[in-house]
Design a protein around this motif. Structure first.
Motif, PDB file in Angstrom:
ATOM      1  N   ASP A  54     -50.278 -37.269  -7.614  1.00 16.14           N
ATOM      2  CA  ASP A  54     -49.445 -36.153  -8.048  1.00 16.14           C
ATOM      3  C   ASP A  54     -50.285 -35.113  -8.774  1.00 16.14           C
ATOM      4  OD1 ASP A  54     -47.179 -37.346  -7.034  1.00 16.14           O
ATOM      5  OD2 ASP A  54     -46.673 -38.342  -8.924  1.00 16.14           O
ATOM      6  N   LYS A  62     -42.343 -30.196 -14.026  1.00 15.73           N
ATOM      7  CA  LYS A  62     -41.190 -31.105 -14.094  1.00 15.73           C
ATOM      8  C   LYS A  62     -40.898 -31.513 -15.540  1.00 15.73           C
ATOM      9  CE  LYS A  62     -41.508 -33.059  -9.459  1.00 15.73           C
ATOM     10  NZ  LYS A  62     -41.736 -34.291  -8.682  1.00 15.73           N
ATOM     11  N   SER A  71     -32.400 -29.841 -13.683  1.00  8.72           N
ATOM     12  CA  SER A  71     -32.636 -30.933 -12.741  1.00  8.72           C
ATOM     13  C   SER A  71     -34.056 -30.812 -12.188  1.00  8.72           C
ATOM     14  CB  SER A  71     -31.612 -30.895 -11.605  1.00  8.72           C
ATOM     15  OG  SER A  71     -31.720 -29.679 -10.905  1.00  8.72           O
ATOM     16  N   TYR A  73     -36.823 -31.622  -9.177  1.00 12.01           N
ATOM     17  CA  TYR A  73     -36.907 -31.894  -7.747  1.00 12.01           C
ATOM     18  C   TYR A  73     -37.720 -33.161  -7.496  1.00 12.01           C
ATOM     19  CZ  TYR A  73     -41.240 -29.179  -8.456  1.00 12.01           C
ATOM     20  OH  TYR A  73     -42.440 -28.694  -8.918  1.00 12.01           O
ATOM     21  N   GLU A  74     -37.431 -33.806  -6.374  1.00 17.66           N
ATOM     22  CA  GLU A  74     -38.053 -35.099  -6.052  1.00 17.66           C
ATOM     23  C   GLU A  74     -39.479 -34.962  -5.531  1.00 17.66           C
ATOM     24  OE1 GLU A  74     -37.061 -38.349  -6.382  1.00 17.66           O
ATOM     25  OE2 GLU A  74     -35.490 -37.488  -7.632  1.00 17.66           O
ATOM     26  N   ALA A  75     -39.667 -34.117  -4.570  1.00  8.10           N
ATOM     27  CA  ALA A  75     -40.967 -34.028  -3.902  1.00  8.10           C
ATOM     28  C   ALA A  75     -41.952 -33.240  -4.759  1.00  8.10           C
ATOM     29  CB  ALA A  75     -40.788 -33.349  -2.546  1.00  8.10           C
ATOM     30  N   HIS A  80     -41.338 -28.939  -2.061  1.00 11.01           N
ATOM     31  CA  HIS A  80     -40.106 -28.385  -2.627  1.00 11.01           C
ATOM     32  C   HIS A  80     -39.984 -26.876  -2.397  1.00 11.01           C
ATOM     33  CE1 HIS A  80     -36.647 -28.015  -5.229  1.00 11.01           C
ATOM     34  NE2 HIS A  80     -37.262 -27.041  -5.901  1.00 11.01           N
TER      35      HIS A  80
END
Length: 135
Positions: A54, A62, A71, A73-75, A80
């Motif tokens: 990452d 994040k 919120s 994001y996941e990716a 994203h």
């Protein structure tokens, strides 16, 4: 509010970092010493792609989003924000290859220009310094 602003700043910094990765070698055609900064960024990005870890920029963005109550994001950043908007969805591996190809093209051009400049400087030394026009 401040956390969202910091997250937005990380978004912009990350985008600038990626743009510099792709186009920095071309900038080094004009500003030669920039190539060393760019080389470090190329190694950084190559490690992220090959080792598949990452990116700290993404993690920092994040973190700021979480602190601001947003919120997350996941990716990763590229998946994203860029996948499906800048290029077709699922084409990130192709985009990475294009990005690295542009880096290689930039480096080839950098070294070709560098060699030409050295050759021209060497010829100027052989001709000597004259005041008038050369014919």
């Amino acid at each position: 509010m401040i956390w969202r602003l910091l997250a937005d700043a990380m978004f912009v910094l990350h985008a600038a970092f990626l743009l510099f990765f792709v186009f920095g070698a071309f900038l080094a055609w004009k500003w030669r010493k920039l190539i060393w900064v760019h080389f470090g960024i190329v190694i950084w990005n190559l490690a992220i792609v090959v080792i598949d870890y990452d990116c700290p920029f993404t993690g920092t963005e994040k973190f700021f989003l979480r602190r601001g109550g947003e919120s997350v994001y996941e990716a990763g950043y590229i998946n994203h924000y860029l996948d499906g908007t800048i290029w077709p969805e699922g084409a990130t591996p192709t985009a990475e290859k294009v990005g690295f190809a542009l880096v290689v093209i930039g480096y080839v051009g950098f070294f070709v220009l560098r060699r030409r400049r050295r050759g021209a400087a060497a010829q100027d030394d052989v001709r000597g310094d004259s005041v008038g026009p050369r014919t």
